[in-house]
Design a protein around this motif. Structure first.
Motif, short mmCIF file in Angstrom:
data_model
loop_
_atom_site.label_atom_id
_atom_site.label_comp_id
_atom_site.label_asym_id
_atom_site.label_seq_id
_atom_site.Cartn_x
_atom_site.Cartn_y
_atom_site.Cartn_z
N ASP A 192 -16.38 15.29 -0.51
CA ASP A 192 -15.19 16.09 -0.23
C ASP A 192 -13.95 15.50 -0.89
OD1 ASP A 192 -16.70 17.83 1.31
OD2 ASP A 192 -16.13 16.91 3.22
N VAL A 193 -13.83 14.17 -0.84
CA VAL A 193 -12.67 13.50 -1.46
C VAL A 193 -12.71 13.67 -2.97
CG1 VAL A 193 -11.56 11.28 -1.91
CG2 VAL A 193 -12.39 11.80 0.39
N LEU A 194 -13.88 13.48 -3.57
CA LEU A 194 -13.99 13.63 -5.02
C LEU A 194 -13.61 15.05 -5.45
CD1 LEU A 194 -17.35 11.72 -5.71
CD2 LEU A 194 -15.03 10.93 -6.18
N LYS A 195 -14.03 16.03 -4.66
CA LYS A 195 -13.68 17.41 -4.98
C LYS A 195 -12.19 17.65 -4.83
CE LYS A 195 -15.00 22.19 -3.94
NZ LYS A 195 -15.92 23.06 -3.14
N LYS A 196 -11.61 17.15 -3.74
CA LYS A 196 -10.18 17.32 -3.49
C LYS A 196 -9.34 16.66 -4.58
CE LYS A 196 -6.59 16.53 -0.02
NZ LYS A 196 -6.30 15.96 1.33
N GLY A 236 -11.58 -3.27 5.05
CA GLY A 236 -10.32 -2.52 5.15
C GLY A 236 -10.11 -1.73 3.87
N ALA A 237 -9.57 -0.53 4.01
CA ALA A 237 -9.38 0.34 2.84
C ALA A 237 -8.52 -0.32 1.78
CB ALA A 237 -8.78 1.68 3.27
N ASN A 238 -7.47 -1.03 2.21
CA ASN A 238 -6.57 -1.68 1.24
C ASN A 238 -7.29 -2.74 0.42
OD1 ASN A 238 -4.40 -0.11 2.05
ND2 ASN A 238 -3.63 -1.63 3.51
N ALA A 239 -8.19 -3.49 1.06
CA ALA A 239 -8.94 -4.52 0.35
C ALA A 239 -9.89 -3.89 -0.68
CB ALA A 239 -9.73 -5.38 1.34
N ILE A 240 -10.48 -2.77 -0.32
CA ILE A 240 -11.36 -2.07 -1.26
C ILE A 240 -10.56 -1.57 -2.45
CG2 ILE A 240 -12.89 -0.08 -1.56
CD1 ILE A 240 -13.52 -0.31 1.46
N ALA A 281 -10.50 4.87 1.19
CA ALA A 281 -9.97 4.12 0.05
C ALA A 281 -9.95 4.92 -1.24
CB ALA A 281 -10.80 2.85 -0.15
N LEU A 282 -10.82 5.91 -1.35
CA LEU A 282 -11.02 6.63 -2.61
C LEU A 282 -9.76 7.27 -3.19
CD1 LEU A 282 -14.45 8.50 -2.77
CD2 LEU A 282 -13.46 6.95 -4.45
N PRO A 283 -8.95 7.99 -2.41
CA PRO A 283 -7.77 8.63 -3.02
C PRO A 283 -6.86 7.65 -3.75
CG PRO A 283 -8.17 9.54 -0.85
CD PRO A 283 -9.09 8.37 -0.99
N SER A 284 -6.62 6.48 -3.16
CA SER A 284 -5.76 5.48 -3.81
C SER A 284 -6.44 4.89 -5.04
CB SER A 284 -5.41 4.36 -2.82
OG SER A 284 -4.63 4.87 -1.76
N ILE A 285 -7.76 4.71 -4.97
CA ILE A 285 -8.50 4.20 -6.12
C ILE A 285 -8.38 5.16 -7.29
CG2 ILE A 285 -10.85 3.80 -6.99
CD1 ILE A 285 -11.50 2.64 -4.20
N ILE A 286 -8.57 6.42 -7.02
CA ILE A 286 -8.50 7.45 -8.07
C ILE A 286 -7.08 7.55 -8.63
CG2 ILE A 286 -8.73 9.93 -8.50
CD1 ILE A 286 -10.94 9.86 -6.24
N GLU A 287 -6.09 7.48 -7.74
CA GLU A 287 -4.69 7.54 -8.19
C GLU A 287 -4.37 6.37 -9.11
OE1 GLU A 287 -0.16 7.58 -6.29
OE2 GLU A 287 -1.92 7.48 -4.97
N ASN A 288 -4.82 5.16 -8.75
CA ASN A 288 -4.57 3.98 -9.59
C ASN A 288 -5.20 4.11 -10.96
OD1 ASN A 288 -3.16 2.81 -7.50
ND2 ASN A 288 -4.84 1.48 -6.83
N ILE A 289 -6.41 4.64 -10.99
CA ILE A 289 -7.11 4.81 -12.27
C ILE A 289 -6.35 5.78 -13.17
CG2 ILE A 289 -9.21 5.77 -13.32
CD1 ILE A 289 -10.75 4.58 -10.91
N LYS A 290 -5.89 6.88 -12.58
CA LYS A 290 -5.13 7.87 -13.36
C LYS A 290 -3.80 7.29 -13.83
CE LYS A 290 -7.17 11.95 -11.16
NZ LYS A 290 -6.93 13.12 -10.24
N GLU A 291 -3.13 6.51 -12.98
CA GLU A 291 -1.85 5.91 -13.37
C GLU A 291 -2.01 4.93 -14.51
OE1 GLU A 291 -0.19 4.23 -9.85
OE2 GLU A 291 0.59 6.15 -9.10
#
Length: 250
Positions: free
Chosen positions: A74-78, A186-190, A217-227
């Protein structure tokens, strides 16, 4: 005086040898911890792919569980992520044909995570091939074709694992960044761990039920990769688009 000279010279020689040995030991340890070096051999020896040259590949292992795979999808799709690689155990795939179908329909790549959760380094070669072949049969029944990659269920492998996979037509894929999400730090550590990924990295994550914080954790991971202006690709795309780093296991 002669005795003192001989003793003094012998001591200096011993100290010099100790210093030289310490210098080379320190240099080796420095290189080992700061430089990720592949081990090269003849071109025909089986190797594991652990790194590419461009882009980033998010990979998700699913060996068991009923709850965490769907939220991650669901997160990957969103987040409009079109490329990821899921390494699925054959036994899990048999129990979750609808989720396997969704993974395929949404354009993600599937690799084999064995059939059962077994440490391949503790099995004989024929048992490794049997486990992979059993998973192969499970995916064939689900009409999943063109699977090219295998990841050992526990992550541990040796030369007989590589040879067994190659004999069945598969390449072993490892990783260069371990999110350690299954430890639930913790999501932040991931996010922080995956944030160290650079172009060419293959990232290990999990969508089994033990990984309770991955979806968060995924949304922040994806955002960082795009940035960082990096593109998310499947393992196949990474291998096709550039050279890869491989490691021989002896």
């Amino acid at each position: 005086m002669k005795f003192f000279y001989v003793f003094h010279a012998k001591t200096i020689k011993q100290l010099t040898l100790i210093l030289i040995a310490a210098f080379f030991t320190a240099m080796f340890l420095f290189m080992e911890t700061t430089i990720h070096m592949p081990v090269f051999s003849s071109k025909d020896d089986p190797k594991a792919i652990y790194k590419g040259e461009n882009d980033i590949a998010l990979t998700f292992n699913i060996g068991w569980g009923d709850e965490k795979a769907e939220p991650i999808l669901d997160v990957l799709k969103k987040e409009n992520v079109k490329a990821a690689t899921f390494f699925l155990s054959g036994s899990w795939a048999e129990r979750h044909p609808d989720l396997v179908s969704r993974i395929v329909k949404e354009g993600y790549e599937i690799g084999i995570l064995g059939y059962e959760y077994k440490d391949y380094t503790e099995l004989e070669a024929d048992k490794i091939r049997q486990d992979i072949a059993k998973a192969q049969t499970a995916f064939a029944k689900l009409n999943i074709k063109d699977i090219n990659y295998v990841r050992p269920p526990t992550g541990h492998f040796d030369k007989k694992t590589l040879e067994s996979a190659k004999r069945l037509g598969y390449t072993v894929v490892h990783w260069s960044i371990d999110s350690k999400d299954w430890t639930n730090p913790g999501a932040n550590a991931i996010v922080e761990r995956v944030g160290k990924a650079k172009k060419g990295d293959i990232v290990l994550m999990h969508a089994s039920d033990s990984a309770k914080q991955t979806a968060k954790a995924l949304p922040s991971i994806i955002e960082n990769i795009k940035e960082n202006n990096l593109k998310l690709v499947t393992v196949s795309e990474m291998i096709a688009n550039a050279s890869t780093s491989t490691e021989e296991i002896k």
